[in-house]
Design a protein around this motif. Structure first.
Motif, short mmCIF file in Angstrom:
data_model
loop_
_atom_site.label_atom_id
_atom_site.label_comp_id
_atom_site.label_asym_id
_atom_site.label_seq_id
_atom_site.Cartn_x
_atom_site.Cartn_y
_atom_site.Cartn_z
N SER A 1 -1.96 -6.06 4.36
CA SER A 1 -2.83 -7.18 4.00
C SER A 1 -2.88 -7.35 2.49
N THR A 2 -2.97 -6.22 1.75
CA THR A 2 -2.98 -6.29 0.28
C THR A 2 -1.68 -6.88 -0.24
N THR A 3 -0.55 -6.45 0.35
CA THR A 3 0.76 -6.96 -0.06
C THR A 3 0.86 -8.46 0.20
N ILE A 4 0.35 -8.90 1.36
CA ILE A 4 0.38 -10.33 1.68
C ILE A 4 -0.44 -11.12 0.68
N GLU A 5 -1.61 -10.58 0.30
CA GLU A 5 -2.44 -11.26 -0.69
C GLU A 5 -1.71 -11.35 -2.04
N HIS A 6 -1.06 -10.23 -2.41
CA HIS A 6 -0.30 -10.25 -3.66
C HIS A 6 0.84 -11.26 -3.59
N LYS B 1 0.89 -13.97 -1.80
CA LYS B 1 0.31 -15.31 -1.87
C LYS B 1 -0.01 -15.67 -3.32
N LEU B 2 -0.61 -14.68 -4.05
CA LEU B 2 -0.91 -14.92 -5.46
C LEU B 2 0.36 -15.15 -6.27
#
Length: 277
Positions: free
Chosen positions: A195-200, A202-203
């Protein structure tokens, strides 16, 4: 005398003995009674032998106890003798305390105390065979009446291997639960990292889009600036030429106006106008 002989034989049969031939007499009724009793005795003996065979053929240990004599063993089958590493003769007439079967005397007291108040008792404890080896015994005891006397029958089984397997299964289940918990924690951590990787991502994607927009805007501005620089540069060049010509003309006017100076000024103005347009 024949009647007395018949009575004696009946008593012998009742005591489990096997008397000789039945007496015969001259009276027909007596002979008929004698034959009937003989058939009854044969039937009883066959039934007793059948029950004895079943008793000894049982795969589990069977013990007949006498509650009036501190539960001494009255009869034991072959499986019981094998279970306790003894012969029937070593067991009959003795109880568990005399034979030192109970590894924990307190449990024996609890067991026989329960027998005083209940008709059926199930119990599990550690027994010690006559050869000294110990095992886990599962005991089941119930009461019955035999010829007006109260008796108890005990079923004894060796459940050591069964309990060992159960313990292994419990250990395996516990280990499996721990593995599942660890795996669940690992999956949760992996999902968190994902989830953290996906957020990164996206950013990063948003930043790339923004950078691409800025790059496109920069290229557009550069193109516009390029398009503007050419005419502006031409205009600056034209003005610079005109200003320089005017300065030269003013200096020449101090000594008087000449035709050539005026022609040069007009020529510079024409050149500047051509550059500007």
């Amino acid at each position: 005398r024949p009647i007395a002989a018949l009575a004696q034989r009946a008593r012998s049969i009742a005591n489990g003995e096997t008397p000789g031939p039945w007496p015969r007499g001259r009276i027909v009724e007596f002979d008929g009674l004698s034959l009937d009793l003989e058939r009854m005795a044969t039937s009883l003996r066959e039934r007793q032998e059948e029950l004895e065979a079943v008793f000894n053929a049982s795969p589990v240990g069977l013990i007949v106890l006498d509650p009036q004599r501190d539960f001494v063993f009255i009869r034991v089958n072959n499986a019981c003798a094998t279970l306790l590493a003894a012969t029937p003769g070593q067991l009959v007439g003795k109880n568990g305390k005399m034979l030192d079967l109970w590894c924990n005397p307190v449990e024996r007291a609890v067991f026989y105390s329960a027998l005083q108040n209940q008709q059926f008792v199930e119990f599990e404890t550690r027994f010690r065979r006559l050869d000294g080896n110990e095992f886990i015994a599962a005991l089941s005891v119930s009461y019955f009446d035999a010829g007006g006397q109260r008796r108890a029958v005990m079923v004894a089984r060796d459940v050591t291997e069964l309990r060992r397997i159960e313990a292994e299964i419990r250990a395996l289940n516990s280990e499996l639960e721990q593995r599942v918990e660890r795996r669940t924690a690992e999956l949760f951590e992996a999902n968190t990292r994902l989830s953290t990787t996906i957020e990164h991502l996206k950013l990063t994607q948003a930043e790339l889009v923004r950078s691409e927009k800025l790059a496109s805007l920069g290229a557009l501005v550069a193109g516009i600036a390029h398009e503007l620089n050419t005419p502006l540069g031409n205009g600056v060049m034209a003005l610079s030429t005109l200003i320089a010509s005017l300065r030269t003309f003013r200096k020449e006017m101090e000594s008087g106006i000449k035709r050539s100076s005026l022609d040069k000024l007009l020529e510079a103005m024409d050149t500047g106008s051509d550059i500007a347009f």
